[in-house]
Write a protein that holds these residues in place. Sequence first.
Motif, PDB file in Angstrom:
ATOM      1  N   VAL A 161       0.819  -1.214   0.000  1.00 52.94           N
ATOM      2  CA  VAL A 161       0.000   0.000   0.000  1.00 52.94           C
ATOM      3  C   VAL A 161       0.852   1.262   0.000  1.00 52.94           C
ATOM      4  O   VAL A 161       0.395   2.325  -0.417  1.00 52.94           O
ATOM      5  CB  VAL A 161      -0.993   0.017   1.182  1.00 52.94           C
ATOM      6  N   GLN A 162       2.107   1.144   0.454  1.00 54.14           N
ATOM      7  CA  GLN A 162       3.009   2.292   0.398  1.00 54.14           C
ATOM      8  C   GLN A 162       3.976   2.204  -0.784  1.00 54.14           C
ATOM      9  O   GLN A 162       4.865   3.043  -0.909  1.00 54.14           O
ATOM     10  CB  GLN A 162       3.811   2.395   1.697  1.00 54.14           C
ATOM     11  N   ALA A 163       3.797   1.174  -1.619  1.00 62.20           N
ATOM     12  CA  ALA A 163       4.668   0.966  -2.787  1.00 62.20           C
ATOM     13  C   ALA A 163       6.135   0.970  -2.386  1.00 62.20           C
ATOM     14  O   ALA A 163       6.992   1.512  -3.080  1.00 62.20           O
ATOM     15  CB  ALA A 163       4.391   2.023  -3.856  1.00 62.20           C
ATOM     16  N   GLU A 164       6.420   0.342  -1.262  1.00 60.99           N
ATOM     17  CA  GLU A 164       7.772   0.371  -0.697  1.00 60.99           C
ATOM     18  C   GLU A 164       8.701  -0.640  -1.358  1.00 60.99           C
ATOM     19  O   GLU A 164       9.916  -0.414  -1.431  1.00 60.99           O
ATOM     20  CB  GLU A 164       7.679   0.084   0.805  1.00 60.99           C
ATOM     21  N   ALA A 165       8.135  -1.764  -1.817  1.00 64.55           N
ATOM     22  CA  ALA A 165       8.962  -2.868  -2.296  1.00 64.55           C
ATOM     23  C   ALA A 165       8.710  -3.150  -3.771  1.00 64.55           C
ATOM     24  O   ALA A 165       7.620  -2.902  -4.290  1.00 64.55           O
ATOM     25  CB  ALA A 165       8.666  -4.123  -1.476  1.00 64.55           C
ATOM     26  N   PRO A 166       9.707  -3.710  -4.453  1.00 62.58           N
ATOM     27  CA  PRO A 166       9.507  -4.126  -5.848  1.00 62.58           C
ATOM     28  C   PRO A 166       8.685  -5.416  -5.914  1.00 62.58           C
ATOM     29  O   PRO A 166       8.505  -6.102  -4.898  1.00 62.58           O
ATOM     30  CB  PRO A 166      10.939  -4.349  -6.348  1.00 62.58           C
ATOM     31  N   PRO A 167       8.196  -5.773  -7.097  1.00 67.05           N
ATOM     32  CA  PRO A 167       7.303  -6.933  -7.214  1.00 67.05           C
ATOM     33  C   PRO A 167       7.877  -8.235  -6.675  1.00 67.05           C
ATOM     34  O   PRO A 167       7.148  -9.043  -6.089  1.00 67.05           O
ATOM     35  CB  PRO A 167       7.050  -7.021  -8.726  1.00 67.05           C
ATOM     36  N   HIS A 168       9.164  -8.477  -6.861  1.00 67.52           N
ATOM     37  CA  HIS A 168       9.744  -9.741  -6.387  1.00 67.52           C
ATOM     38  C   HIS A 168       9.617  -9.875  -4.884  1.00 67.52           C
ATOM     39  O   HIS A 168       9.162 -10.905  -4.366  1.00 67.52           O
ATOM     40  CB  HIS A 168      11.214  -9.832  -6.807  1.00 67.52           C
ATOM     41  N   GLY A 170      19.347  -6.872 -12.199  1.00 67.05           N
ATOM     42  CA  GLY A 170      19.062  -6.762 -10.782  1.00 67.05           C
ATOM     43  C   GLY A 170      20.338  -6.863  -9.974  1.00 67.05           C
ATOM     44  O   GLY A 170      21.439  -6.825 -10.538  1.00 67.05           O
ATOM     45  N   PRO A 171      20.246  -6.989  -8.684  1.00 66.45           N
ATOM     46  CA  PRO A 171      18.993  -7.155  -7.948  1.00 66.45           C
ATOM     47  C   PRO A 171      18.186  -5.860  -7.860  1.00 66.45           C
ATOM     48  O   PRO A 171      18.746  -4.770  -7.936  1.00 66.45           O
ATOM     49  CB  PRO A 171      19.467  -7.583  -6.556  1.00 66.45           C
ATOM     50  N   ALA A 172      16.869  -6.022  -7.696  1.00 65.02           N
ATOM     51  CA  ALA A 172      16.034  -4.869  -7.373  1.00 65.02           C
ATOM     52  C   ALA A 172      16.346  -4.438  -5.943  1.00 65.02           C
ATOM     53  O   ALA A 172      16.744  -5.259  -5.110  1.00 65.02           O
ATOM     54  CB  ALA A 172      14.560  -5.229  -7.508  1.00 65.02           C
ATOM     55  N   ILE A 173      16.185  -3.159  -5.671  1.00 61.36           N
ATOM     56  CA  ILE A 173      16.549  -2.607  -4.361  1.00 61.36           C
ATOM     57  C   ILE A 173      15.290  -2.204  -3.606  1.00 61.36           C
ATOM     58  O   ILE A 173      14.476  -1.424  -4.103  1.00 61.36           O
ATOM     59  CB  ILE A 173      17.482  -1.390  -4.521  1.00 61.36           C
ATOM     60  N   LEU A 174      15.133  -2.776  -2.423  1.00 58.99           N
ATOM     61  CA  LEU A 174      14.037  -2.405  -1.524  1.00 58.99           C
ATOM     62  C   LEU A 174      14.617  -1.453  -0.478  1.00 58.99           C
ATOM     63  O   LEU A 174      15.410  -1.875   0.368  1.00 58.99           O
ATOM     64  CB  LEU A 174      13.451  -3.654  -0.853  1.00 58.99           C
ATOM     65  N   ARG A 210      17.518 -11.824  -5.716  1.00 59.21           N
ATOM     66  CA  ARG A 210      17.006 -10.954  -6.774  1.00 59.21           C
ATOM     67  C   ARG A 210      16.433  -9.646  -6.242  1.00 59.21           C
ATOM     68  O   ARG A 210      16.079  -8.760  -7.009  1.00 59.21           O
ATOM     69  CB  ARG A 210      15.967 -11.714  -7.608  1.00 59.21           C
ATOM     70  N   THR A 211      16.310  -9.556  -4.926  1.00 60.27           N
ATOM     71  CA  THR A 211      16.004  -8.284  -4.266  1.00 60.27           C
ATOM     72  C   THR A 211      16.954  -8.139  -3.091  1.00 60.27           C
ATOM     73  O   THR A 211      17.190  -9.109  -2.364  1.00 60.27           O
ATOM     74  CB  THR A 211      14.559  -8.238  -3.744  1.00 60.27           C
ATOM     75  N   VAL A 212      17.507  -6.965  -2.905  1.00 58.58           N
ATOM     76  CA  VAL A 212      18.301  -6.675  -1.712  1.00 58.58           C
ATOM     77  C   VAL A 212      17.575  -5.603  -0.908  1.00 58.58           C
ATOM     78  O   VAL A 212      16.920  -4.724  -1.476  1.00 58.58           O
ATOM     79  CB  VAL A 212      19.731  -6.212  -2.049  1.00 58.58           C
ATOM     80  N   THR A 213      17.679  -5.703   0.394  1.00 58.57           N
ATOM     81  CA  THR A 213      17.014  -4.748   1.282  1.00 58.57           C
ATOM     82  C   THR A 213      18.047  -3.815   1.894  1.00 58.57           C
ATOM     83  O   THR A 213      19.028  -4.272   2.493  1.00 58.57           O
ATOM     84  CB  THR A 213      16.254  -5.480   2.400  1.00 58.57           C
ATOM     85  N   VAL A 214      17.830  -2.529   1.717  1.00 57.91           N
ATOM     86  CA  VAL A 214      18.705  -1.504   2.283  1.00 57.91           C
ATOM     87  C   VAL A 214      17.900  -0.742   3.323  1.00 57.91           C
ATOM     88  O   VAL A 214      16.909  -0.082   2.998  1.00 57.91           O
ATOM     89  CB  VAL A 214      19.215  -0.546   1.190  1.00 57.91           C
ATOM     90  N   ARG A 215      18.307  -0.843   4.568  1.00 58.19           N
ATOM     91  CA  ARG A 215      17.569  -0.195   5.658  1.00 58.19           C
ATOM     92  C   ARG A 215      18.098   1.227   5.865  1.00 58.19           C
ATOM     93  O   ARG A 215      19.310   1.452   5.876  1.00 58.19           O
ATOM     94  CB  ARG A 215      17.713  -0.994   6.952  1.00 58.19           C
ATOM     95  N   ILE A 216      17.166   2.151   6.036  1.00 54.28           N
ATOM     96  CA  ILE A 216      17.554   3.548   6.278  1.00 54.28           C
ATOM     97  C   ILE A 216      16.934   4.034   7.588  1.00 54.28           C
ATOM     98  O   ILE A 216      16.497   5.184   7.697  1.00 54.28           O
ATOM     99  CB  ILE A 216      17.159   4.456   5.094  1.00 54.28           C
ATOM    100  N   ASP A 217      16.929   3.151   8.580  1.00 52.04           N
ATOM    101  CA  ASP A 217      16.310   3.472   9.865  1.00 52.04           C
ATOM    102  C   ASP A 217      16.815   4.790  10.438  1.00 52.04           C
ATOM    103  O   ASP A 217      16.037   5.621  10.915  1.00 52.04           O
ATOM    104  CB  ASP A 217      16.588   2.363  10.891  1.00 52.04           C
TER     105      ASP A 217
END
Length: 527
Positions: free
Chosen positions: A292-299, A459-463, A510-517
Amino acid sequence: MYKLLFRGQTRLASFSSGTSGPREFLLAAPEARSITNAVEGEPNLAIALALSGRTTDWDAVKRAATRLRHRDYGLRDYYVDVRQAFPELQLYTVTREEYKAGHRDISSGLTPDEEYRRTLGALFALYWLARVGIDGECGLSFGVDDDWAPRKIPEQEDLDGSAALKKRLTFYCNTPWKKLLQLLVDAGMLTERGGRGGAVEVAVPRMCAMLALTAIHDVFKVEALLPRVRPEHAPFKGFAAGDVINDHDVAMYYVLDHFPEALPSFAGLDATQRHSVLFTQSKMSFNHGWLVQAEAPPHALFARFKRVIMAGEANPPDVSFYFVHWLTDLAGAVPNPLDGSERLVLGFPYQVLGSFITSFSVLSALATQTETEVFETYLESYWRDAAPRLRLGAPPSGEHAIAMMRLLCQAQSTEAQESVLAAWEKLSADDEKVLCDEMSRTGIADQHFRASAQKRPGGPAILVYYSPQLVRSLTPDSASQALAILAEVYRRSRKLWPLTPLERLDDDARTVTVRIDQIKELPPDTP
């Protein structure tokens, strides 16, 4: 009266203070038997012992389902019917015969009575949702009075000094009720006579299945009932032979799959409905907030969910059925079932809840469409819903389309969205290119967005985890800075994970998560 209505059952001797008033007298949980060491871990034996021979009253189940949209069928009538119908409701107060150090009665940390009332909250939410267009809007928003009748819409003088009542009125006025009713239609629980727009009627077998699921869905939060994996079933979803399945959802799936007769309200459903109920207990690994926040890519959003759908041969109504269950479970989270859904009404900003509701109509398409197609449909639907208040045209197309639509979702509020759209026009060419490229990567080989086809696929797509919070924290005053920071996060992340053909990457890479806390909490003027 309690014994008379509920066929000799007695109220739990110690119950929470929330059930002490006259209005709540009937809500007290029933007493149940204790489980002996000899049967603990054996669901067919333990549940049979706890139920003491009680079976599902299918006449009461069908009566509840059939009468849900009858105007004269009140909440109290419905409650009596479901209490008489489902013997599993007494399982929520089952305890061990012998105390075990380090163990609790209920894994959620609530009391048995509170967990029971959360289940009632989910059942009541289902009642109100099925009655949208009759009195469901008032019941879910404002709860009921001492006679269990839906409270009326408050007058202006009632709102003075009551922030909670103002929130309830905002929820009532802003919730897209027709979309909620449509969700039940899409799930096959309601039908529209003569086609779309016709009179709404209950589809009784399907509604019976949802009633049964709602009654039983959390019984394995009761630790005394948790099953132990038999050798012939091992390994089971990460649990080895002899392990106690301490995840209540996995425990439910195990019992429904291997001991379907243990829970009589599941056993009595036909094969089609049992299939749909079992599907709801699959581990979807779906983060609704990411969508709902479009935060992540489809994968990251849908890959696991899609695999579960394909493995379970689920159809679009099954997916909608899952989301009805998800919604009613969430709606009942606060154990005050006579006060409407406090979790939805008081615990969610209505814009966020509106985004959740908007998403339901597109998510059922996961059964027949690709992950990327579903995500793009959601983005376009969100854009169209926002268009009147933001004076937007049709959903955009071109290289910038997906980035702009995702940023609009991330901003959420009107003021923030206006500032983000204005800031986009001032972006440097380099930052714009980075956002366009990275926010339109799918993470799925051979899938791309229609509106923004990739010139350099890979890729990878970046979350970027917490990117919506970053955007909202810096808007409206520093929207340009928000977009510049986000572009820099993507830019530096790509240096760490150079663009690679997706076919060369394992699925989990195929997706990597980058946290920006930490970044999201910094003030705008931080150097």
